[in-house]
Write a protein that holds these residues in place. Structure first.
Motif, PDB file in Angstrom:
ATOM      1  N   LEU A   1      35.897  60.498   7.373  1.00 46.15           N
ATOM      2  CA  LEU A   1      35.209  61.138   8.490  1.00 46.15           C
ATOM      3  C   LEU A   1      33.729  60.825   8.470  1.00 46.15           C
ATOM      4  CD1 LEU A   1      36.869  64.673   8.377  1.00 46.15           C
ATOM      5  CD2 LEU A   1      37.383  62.802   9.952  1.00 46.15           C
TER       6      LEU A   1
ATOM      7  N   THR B   1      30.015  61.246  11.023  1.00 46.65           N
ATOM      8  CA  THR B   1      29.411  62.302  11.820  1.00 46.65           C
ATOM      9  C   THR B   1      30.094  62.391  13.187  1.00 46.65           C
ATOM     10  OG1 THR B   1      27.313  61.837  10.726  1.00 46.65           O
ATOM     11  CG2 THR B   1      27.226  63.185  12.715  1.00 46.65           C
ATOM     12  N   VAL B   2      30.345  61.238  13.804  1.00 44.96           N
ATOM     13  CA  VAL B   2      30.950  61.182  15.133  1.00 44.96           C
ATOM     14  C   VAL B   2      32.285  60.456  15.113  1.00 44.96           C
ATOM     15  CG1 VAL B   2      30.632  60.309  17.485  1.00 44.96           C
ATOM     16  CG2 VAL B   2      28.681  61.224  16.238  1.00 44.96           C
ATOM     17  N   ASP B   3      32.413  59.463  14.241  1.00 45.70           N
ATOM     18  CA  ASP B   3      33.618  58.627  14.211  1.00 45.70           C
ATOM     19  C   ASP B   3      34.452  58.912  12.974  1.00 45.70           C
ATOM     20  OD1 ASP B   3      31.835  57.603  12.405  1.00 45.70           O
ATOM     21  OD2 ASP B   3      32.254  55.521  12.862  1.00 45.70           O
TER      22      ASP B   3
ATOM     23  N   THR C   1      37.506  58.863  17.181  1.00 47.58           N
ATOM     24  CA  THR C   1      36.477  59.883  17.061  1.00 47.58           C
ATOM     25  C   THR C   1      36.882  60.926  16.024  1.00 47.58           C
ATOM     26  OG1 THR C   1      37.403  61.311  18.781  1.00 47.58           O
ATOM     27  CG2 THR C   1      35.823  59.603  19.491  1.00 47.58           C
ATOM     28  N   ARG C   2      35.894  61.518  15.419  1.00 48.88           N
ATOM     29  CA  ARG C   2      36.132  62.608  14.464  1.00 48.88           C
ATOM     30  C   ARG C   2      36.853  63.752  15.167  1.00 48.88           C
ATOM     31  NH1 ARG C   2      32.772  64.736   9.755  1.00 48.88           N
ATOM     32  NH2 ARG C   2      33.732  66.759   9.384  1.00 48.88           N
ATOM     33  N   GLU C   3      36.434  64.008  16.409  1.00 48.27           N
ATOM     34  CA  GLU C   3      37.052  65.084  17.191  1.00 48.27           C
ATOM     35  C   GLU C   3      38.564  64.853  17.343  1.00 48.27           C
ATOM     36  OE1 GLU C   3      36.451  67.334  21.483  1.00 48.27           O
ATOM     37  OE2 GLU C   3      35.640  65.317  21.219  1.00 48.27           O
ATOM     38  N   ALA C   4      38.974  63.610  17.613  1.00 50.90           N
ATOM     39  CA  ALA C   4      40.398  63.306  17.774  1.00 50.90           C
ATOM     40  C   ALA C   4      41.162  63.553  16.474  1.00 50.90           C
ATOM     41  CB  ALA C   4      40.579  61.858  18.228  1.00 50.90           C
TER      42      ALA C   4
ATOM     43  N   GLU D   1      40.377  65.616  14.073  1.00 53.71           N
ATOM     44  CA  GLU D   1      40.456  67.060  13.854  1.00 53.71           C
ATOM     45  C   GLU D   1      41.447  67.722  14.800  1.00 53.71           C
ATOM     46  OE1 GLU D   1      36.294  68.041  14.159  1.00 53.71           O
ATOM     47  OE2 GLU D   1      35.923  67.515  12.052  1.00 53.71           O
ATOM     48  N   GLU D   2      41.467  67.323  16.075  1.00 53.40           N
ATOM     49  CA  GLU D   2      42.418  67.895  17.034  1.00 53.40           C
ATOM     50  C   GLU D   2      43.865  67.582  16.656  1.00 53.40           C
ATOM     51  OE1 GLU D   2      41.540  66.715  21.037  1.00 53.40           O
ATOM     52  OE2 GLU D   2      39.654  67.829  21.082  1.00 53.40           O
TER      53      GLU D   2
END
Length: 130
Positions: A80, A82-84, A101-104, A106-107
Motif C-alpha cells: 500500500l 499513500t494513493v496507489d 488505487t489504495r481505495e480499491a 481497501e474497498e
C-alpha cells in the motif's frame, strides 16, 4: 504437431503430475506412447484445457463483465502506498501483478490469503512461443 509429457501437461493445467495421470487413466484426455514416455498431443491437451476451464466455471455464478480473461487465484502480496497499491495474485502457475488505487484495495478487502480473480482486457497482448 507438438506433444507434451504428462509432467508438462500437469504444469500447463496447474495440477499435480498424479492428478494429470489419474485424468489420463480415466481417459479424460487421450495419450500415446513415444518410446517409454506417455505423451499428450497438443490439440488434445488444448481441447481438454478448454473443457476443464468450462467445467470449473459451470459451478460458479458468472459475474457481469466484458473482461473474459479471468485468472482466479490467491493474493500473495499487497503493498500500500499513500494513493496507489500493488497487488500480487498467484493464479495456478501464473503470477499476476496489478497496480490500482489504495481505495480499491481497501474497498475489496484484499489482503494476503484472500481469494481474488484478476481480469484482463487489453488491446495489446504479447505471446511468446516457448
Amino acid at each position: 504437431m507438438e506433444s507434451y509429457t504428462i509432467g508438462q501437461a500437469a504444469r500447463l493445467l496447474g495440477v499435480s503430475v498424479d492428478t494429470a495421470r489419474r485424468w489420463a487413466d480415466a481417459e479424460r484426455f487421450p495419450t500415446h506412447r513415444e518410446g517409454t514416455r506417455r505423451m499428450v498431443a497438443g490439440p488434445d491437451l488444448a481441447a481438454f484445457c478448454v473443457e476443464a476451464a468450462q467445467e470449473s466455471a459451470d459451478g460458479e455464478e458468472a459475474p457481469y463483465t466484458s473482461a473474459r480473461n479471468a485468472f482466479p487465484g490467491i493474493v500473495t502480496g499487497v503493498k500500500l502506498g499513500t494513493v496507489d497499491a500493488q497487488v500480487e495474485i498467484q493464479a495456478g502457475p501464473h503470477r499476476i501483478v496489478s497496480l490500482l488505487t489504495r481505495e480499491a484495495v481497501e474497498e475489496l478487502g484484499l489482503e494476503v490469503g484472500s481469494r481474488a480473480t484478476a481480469r484482463v482486457k487489453s488491446t495489446s497482448v504479447f505471446i511468446d512461443r516457448v
